[in-house]
Design a protein around this motif. Sequence first.
Motif, short mmCIF file in Angstrom:
data_model
loop_
_atom_site.label_atom_id
_atom_site.label_comp_id
_atom_site.label_asym_id
_atom_site.label_seq_id
_atom_site.Cartn_x
_atom_site.Cartn_y
_atom_site.Cartn_z
N LYS A 220 1.04 -1.32 0.17
CA LYS A 220 0.01 0.03 -0.03
C LYS A 220 0.79 1.12 -0.04
O LYS A 220 0.55 2.19 -0.75
CB LYS A 220 -0.91 0.06 1.31
CG LYS A 220 -1.95 -0.82 1.23
CD LYS A 220 -2.90 -0.93 2.38
CE LYS A 220 -3.82 -2.04 2.59
NZ LYS A 220 -4.20 -2.24 3.98
N GLU A 223 2.07 1.85 -3.50
CA GLU A 223 1.48 2.66 -4.38
C GLU A 223 1.20 4.16 -4.06
O GLU A 223 1.17 4.94 -5.11
CB GLU A 223 -0.26 1.88 -4.27
CG GLU A 223 -0.24 0.36 -4.73
CD GLU A 223 0.32 0.38 -6.17
OE1 GLU A 223 -0.11 1.15 -6.89
OE2 GLU A 223 0.77 -0.65 -6.36
N LYS A 226 4.70 5.51 -5.40
CA LYS A 226 4.57 5.54 -7.00
C LYS A 226 3.61 6.74 -7.51
O LYS A 226 3.92 7.28 -8.05
CB LYS A 226 4.06 4.06 -7.33
CG LYS A 226 4.25 3.86 -8.87
CD LYS A 226 3.95 2.24 -9.01
CE LYS A 226 2.56 1.94 -9.19
NZ LYS A 226 2.26 0.56 -9.52
N LYS A 227 2.53 6.73 -6.77
CA LYS A 227 1.53 7.95 -7.26
C LYS A 227 2.25 9.39 -7.19
O LYS A 227 2.34 10.22 -7.97
CB LYS A 227 0.33 7.87 -6.61
CG LYS A 227 -0.61 8.72 -7.06
CD LYS A 227 -1.95 8.74 -6.37
CE LYS A 227 -3.09 9.64 -6.97
NZ LYS A 227 -2.73 11.13 -7.03
#
Length: 236
Positions: A220, A223, A226-227
Amino acid sequence: MTTKIFKRKSGRKPEEMRPISAKVGIIPNADGSAMYQSGETIAIAAVYGPKKMHPQHMQDPGKGVLRCTYSMLSFSVTDRIRPGPNRRSTEISKIIEWAIEPVLMIDKFPNTVIDVHINIIQADAGTRCAAINAAAMALASAGIPMKNMVSSIAAGKLDKTVVLDLDKYEDSEFEEGEGSTDIPMTFTDDGKLTHIQIDGNITKEQLKEAIEMAKKASKKIYEVQKKALKDTGEEK
Ligand code: ADP
């Protein structure tokens, strides 16, 4: 048989981490920078380099040197901390280097140093994990080639219950039953451990459970990292 439902003071479920957020490109003068926040803990990281290592005798012709400097700012906790390096910050700086180095393609930068300055501007436990997450994003945003991203989170134990992401109260003040155990860990985005520390006691079975819990949470975090990198067009 009734199972006792363990209640955390924060109201979080055992496998629930604190709310997280991340941002890249927060320090224009740096070659790369990032912020990572987990609950009340906030880390900011700034990357300078790769640049020629001085003094020359510290240069490595085979690879670059990753040099991390972690500091908790005076006002990051309620009782002001004495500024400047201390044993704890020196140890955590090394741990951050060890957690990140396995994914960094540092052999591409012989004779250089990559400086990463990490400041904890607010601390509520989990600062080394937040520091690793911010530093890894800052390195990626600086364009340093990386085999993987790394994501860090602690799991542990409160009395007999395995829990994720201990806050300051749980880490330092929780005294019920067996007390608390804190296990900070760092994972690559393909699930390999690059760092684990254990502060306290835990059985082999519960350690396995804690590792699995942290590994799931690290995905999580990845993510979110990465965003944040994508939002600035600097995804690794
Ligand atoms: P981590 O922050 O990685 O969990 P520690 O377990 O050493 O590392 O510290 C736990 C928490 O204790 C810190 O996040 C911070 O909130 C608090 N803390 C650590 N050192 C000090 C200090 N010198 N003064 C006040 N609070 C501190």
